[in-house]
Design an enzyme around this catalytic site. Structure first.
Site, PDB file in Angstrom:
ATOM      1  N   GLY A 141     -38.342  -1.729  -9.959  1.00  0.00           N
ATOM      2  CA  GLY A 141     -39.367  -2.051 -10.965  1.00  0.00           C
ATOM      3  C   GLY A 141     -38.940  -2.069 -12.466  1.00  0.00           C
ATOM      4  O   GLY A 141     -37.781  -1.775 -12.646  1.00  0.00           O
ATOM      5  N   GLY A 171     -39.251  -0.537 -15.809  1.00  0.00           N
ATOM      6  CA  GLY A 171     -39.958   0.710 -16.667  1.00  0.00           C
ATOM      7  C   GLY A 171     -40.399  -0.142 -17.940  1.00  0.00           C
ATOM      8  O   GLY A 171     -39.967  -1.070 -18.295  1.00  0.00           O
ATOM      9  N   SER A 172     -40.944   0.977 -18.725  1.00  0.00           N
ATOM     10  CA  SER A 172     -41.180   0.628 -20.109  1.00  0.00           C
ATOM     11  C   SER A 172     -39.900   0.131 -21.035  1.00  0.00           C
ATOM     12  O   SER A 172     -40.219  -0.615 -21.963  1.00  0.00           O
ATOM     13  CB  SER A 172     -41.976   1.814 -20.754  1.00  0.00           C
ATOM     14  OG  SER A 172     -41.398   2.859 -20.360  1.00  0.00           O
ATOM     15  N   PHE A 173     -38.723   0.739 -20.440  1.00  0.00           N
ATOM     16  CA  PHE A 173     -37.765   0.310 -21.303  1.00  0.00           C
ATOM     17  C   PHE A 173     -36.485  -0.081 -20.479  1.00  0.00           C
ATOM     18  O   PHE A 173     -35.328  -0.030 -21.048  1.00  0.00           O
ATOM     19  CB  PHE A 173     -37.271   1.290 -22.260  1.00  0.00           C
ATOM     20  CG  PHE A 173     -37.503   2.663 -21.903  1.00  0.00           C
ATOM     21  CD1 PHE A 173     -38.522   3.450 -21.937  1.00  0.00           C
ATOM     22  CD2 PHE A 173     -36.432   3.033 -21.054  1.00  0.00           C
ATOM     23  CE1 PHE A 173     -38.694   4.892 -21.297  1.00  0.00           C
ATOM     24  CE2 PHE A 173     -36.424   4.341 -20.342  1.00  0.00           C
ATOM     25  CZ  PHE A 173     -37.555   5.157 -20.568  1.00  0.00           C
ATOM     26  N   GLY A 174     -36.661  -0.534 -19.448  1.00  0.00           N
ATOM     27  CA  GLY A 174     -35.432  -1.019 -18.606  1.00  0.00           C
ATOM     28  C   GLY A 174     -35.824  -1.117 -17.265  1.00  0.00           C
ATOM     29  O   GLY A 174     -36.624  -0.812 -16.586  1.00  0.00           O
ATOM     30  N   VAL A 183     -35.183  -0.757 -13.136  1.00  0.00           N
ATOM     31  CA  VAL A 183     -34.957   0.454 -12.243  1.00  0.00           C
ATOM     32  C   VAL A 183     -34.526  -0.145 -11.059  1.00  0.00           C
ATOM     33  O   VAL A 183     -35.282  -0.964 -10.320  1.00  0.00           O
ATOM     34  CB  VAL A 183     -36.114   1.507 -12.199  1.00  0.00           C
ATOM     35  CG1 VAL A 183     -35.942   2.346 -11.212  1.00  0.00           C
ATOM     36  CG2 VAL A 183     -36.557   2.062 -13.525  1.00  0.00           C
ATOM     37  N   LYS A 206     -31.243   3.288 -14.125  1.00  0.00           N
ATOM     38  CA  LYS A 206     -32.197   2.987 -15.080  1.00  0.00           C
ATOM     39  C   LYS A 206     -31.328   2.102 -16.126  1.00  0.00           C
ATOM     40  O   LYS A 206     -30.173   2.618 -16.446  1.00  0.00           O
ATOM     41  CB  LYS A 206     -32.818   3.924 -15.665  1.00  0.00           C
ATOM     42  CG  LYS A 206     -34.475   3.626 -16.337  1.00  0.00           C
ATOM     43  CD  LYS A 206     -34.990   4.762 -16.593  1.00  0.00           C
ATOM     44  CE  LYS A 206     -35.714   5.451 -15.251  1.00  0.00           C
ATOM     45  NZ  LYS A 206     -37.222   4.970 -15.064  1.00  0.00           N
ATOM     46  N   ASP A 214     -44.672  11.359 -22.552  1.00  0.00           N
ATOM     47  CA  ASP A 214     -45.286  10.162 -21.711  1.00  0.00           C
ATOM     48  C   ASP A 214     -45.524  10.631 -20.355  1.00  0.00           C
ATOM     49  O   ASP A 214     -45.407   9.946 -19.411  1.00  0.00           O
ATOM     50  CB  ASP A 214     -44.226   9.057 -21.945  1.00  0.00           C
ATOM     51  CG  ASP A 214     -44.775   7.981 -21.564  1.00  0.00           C
ATOM     52  OD1 ASP A 214     -43.789   6.974 -21.072  1.00  0.00           O
ATOM     53  OD2 ASP A 214     -46.006   7.835 -21.675  1.00  0.00           O
TER      54      ASP A 214
HETATM   55  C1  LIG Z   1     -45.083   1.147 -11.358  1.00  0.00           C
HETATM   56  N1  LIG Z   1     -45.380   1.700  -9.759  1.00  0.00           N
HETATM   57  C2  LIG Z   1     -47.088   1.541  -9.770  1.00  0.00           C
HETATM   58  C3  LIG Z   1     -44.607   0.859  -8.725  1.00  0.00           C
HETATM   59  C4  LIG Z   1     -45.347   1.057  -7.572  1.00  0.00           C
HETATM   60  C5  LIG Z   1     -44.759   1.458  -6.221  1.00  0.00           C
HETATM   61  N2  LIG Z   1     -44.060   2.742  -6.729  1.00  0.00           N
HETATM   62  S1  LIG Z   1     -42.194   2.911  -7.129  1.00  0.00           S
HETATM   63  O1  LIG Z   1     -42.382   3.492  -8.545  1.00  0.00           O
HETATM   64  O2  LIG Z   1     -41.868   1.426  -7.128  1.00  0.00           O
HETATM   65  C6  LIG Z   1     -41.371   3.608  -6.031  1.00  0.00           C
HETATM   66  C7  LIG Z   1     -41.592   3.397  -4.655  1.00  0.00           C
HETATM   67  C8  LIG Z   1     -40.651   3.918  -3.754  1.00  0.00           C
HETATM   68  C9  LIG Z   1     -39.626   4.669  -4.324  1.00  0.00           C
HETATM   69  C10 LIG Z   1     -39.470   4.963  -5.595  1.00  0.00           C
HETATM   70  N3  LIG Z   1     -38.458   6.080  -6.143  1.00  0.00           N
HETATM   71  C11 LIG Z   1     -38.250   6.158  -7.499  1.00  0.00           C
HETATM   72  N4  LIG Z   1     -38.649   5.446  -8.537  1.00  0.00           N
HETATM   73  C12 LIG Z   1     -38.252   5.747  -9.834  1.00  0.00           C
HETATM   74  O3  LIG Z   1     -38.651   4.694 -10.789  1.00  0.00           O
HETATM   75  C13 LIG Z   1     -39.596   3.922 -10.189  1.00  0.00           C
HETATM   76  C14 LIG Z   1     -39.902   2.731 -11.667  1.00  0.00           C
HETATM   77  C15 LIG Z   1     -40.510   3.692 -12.580  1.00  0.00           C
HETATM   78  C16 LIG Z   1     -40.953   2.770 -13.887  1.00  0.00           C
HETATM   79  C17 LIG Z   1     -41.901   1.708 -13.320  1.00  0.00           C
HETATM   80  C18 LIG Z   1     -41.356   0.972 -12.401  1.00  0.00           C
HETATM   81  C19 LIG Z   1     -40.791   1.683 -11.071  1.00  0.00           C
HETATM   82  C20 LIG Z   1     -37.494   6.546  -9.935  1.00  0.00           C
HETATM   83  N5  LIG Z   1     -36.815   7.187 -10.997  1.00  0.00           N
HETATM   84  C21 LIG Z   1     -36.099   8.084 -10.683  1.00  0.00           C
HETATM   85  N6  LIG Z   1     -36.039   8.144  -9.393  1.00  0.00           N
HETATM   86  C22 LIG Z   1     -37.004   7.492  -8.732  1.00  0.00           C
HETATM   87  N7  LIG Z   1     -37.247   7.102  -7.598  1.00  0.00           N
HETATM   88  C23 LIG Z   1     -40.290   4.473  -6.307  1.00  0.00           C
END
Ligand SMILES: CN(C)CCCNS(=O)(=O)c1cccc(Nc2nc(OCC3CCCCC3)c3[nH]cnc3n2)c1
Length: 276
Positions: free
Chosen positions: A14, A16-19, A21, A36, A138
């Site tokens: 996904g 993130g707010s600044f990069g 992932v 990230k 945050d």
């Molecule tokens: C924005 N959310 C509602 C997304 C919906 C669905 N959940 S999810 O966040 O993608 C998802 C699903 C399965 C596994 C993981 N694992 C995971 N995610 C991270 O960051 C996700 C990121 C954070 C900022 C916004 C975009 C997404 C991690 N950072 C360090 N370790 C991380 N492990 C995450």
């Protein structure tokens, strides 16, 4: 082999707010991690220095309830820095809440206490850090994760201090600041009691499956947050839990309990695992 070659990208998770992932795999042993991606191309010297100091803090934060930092790679050609961290299989709490809401089911009180207890353990390790406290700034369900054993992991610790609104990052996803404390709205000093406020709001949402203060505009949200009017969490939850949540979501930061005081609560203490 350059830093980047040590990993292969599996998929984007996904933005993130600044990069961006991404889920990655470490070639040496096949371990699944995330990185990230931060673009520092347009950063001032000051901001670059702040990133370096933030990453150095992340490296020190070694706690079972904080997303583990593994590595950082600087790609000068692309002016990008990659921060490699622990992958949390269980996804984020925001998604957990969304799923229960869709199923029209509430989480058992046990789980609510456990999430609170683990978040407080992570906050305690940062607020009581001997080299000086680290504040999250945050905290929200979208950056609190679960690993495969449903342990709670706080993400993005410290980085948010660098990525505040007035920096070049300017949040691309201007999320609604549901969890912002009254003092943050009044642009007053952010302190550890602000992290307590946000944690209270998040635990409220884990129980009620909706944020304590909701509004369509930032102005209305700010008014609701400052009004302090709060509907009780569903009747199925005990007064004990409700009392703890309302103590954390108090207007006056001084009257909010500290992490240490909260950890003395019998329901929370019983869960504090002793990590040697
Ligand atoms: C924005 N959310 C509602 C997304 C919906 C669905 N959940 S999810 O966040 O993608 C998802 C699903 C399965 C596994 C993981 N694992 C995971 N995610 C991270 O960051 C996700 C990121 C954070 C900022 C916004 C975009 C997404 C991690 N950072 C360090 N370790 C991380 N492990 C995450």
């Amino acid at each position: 082999m350059s830093g980047l070659d040590k990993y292969e990208k599996i998929t984007d998770i996904g933005k993130g707010s600044f990069g961006c992932v991404s889920k990655i795999k470490r070639k040496a042993d096949g371990k699944v991690l995330v990185w990230k991606e931060l673009n520092y191309g347009k950063m001032s010297e000051k901001e670059k220095q702040m990133i370096v100091s933030e990453v150095n803090i992340l490296r020190e934060l070694n706690h079972p309830n904080i997303v583990r930092y593994y590595d950082r790679i600087i790609d000068r050609d692309q002016a990008k820095i990659y921060i490699v961290m622990e992958y949390c299989e269980g996804g984020d709490i925001a998604t957990l809440i969304k799923n229960y809401k869709r199923k029209k089911e509430h989480l058992p009180e046990e789980i609510v206490w456990s999430v609170l207890s683990q978040m407080l353990q992570a906050l305690s390790s940062c607020h009581n850090r001997k080299e000086g406290k680290i504040l999250h700034r945050d905290l929200k369900p979208g950056n609190i994760f679960l690993d495969k054993s449903n342990n709670v992991k706080l993400g993005d610790f410290g980085l948010s201090r660098v990525m505040n609104q007035d920096s070049v990052f300017a949040y691309t996803h201007v999320g609604t600041p549901y969890y912002m404390s009254p003092e943050q709205i009044n642009d007053q000093k952010y302190n550890e009691k602000s992290d307590i406020w946000s944690t209270g709001c998040i635990i409220y949402e884990v129980a009620a499956l909706r944020a304590p203060f909701e509004a369509t505009t930032h102005y209305q949200l700010a008014m609701k947050i400052k009004s302090g009017k709060l509907d009780r969490i569903p009747a199925m939850y005990t007064d004990d839990l409700w009392r703890v949540i309302t103590s954390m979501i108090q207007q006056d930061p001084e009257r909010r309990p500290s992490v240490d005081e909260l950890q003395n609560h019998p329901q929370i203490q019983v869960r504090v695992k002793e990590y040697k």
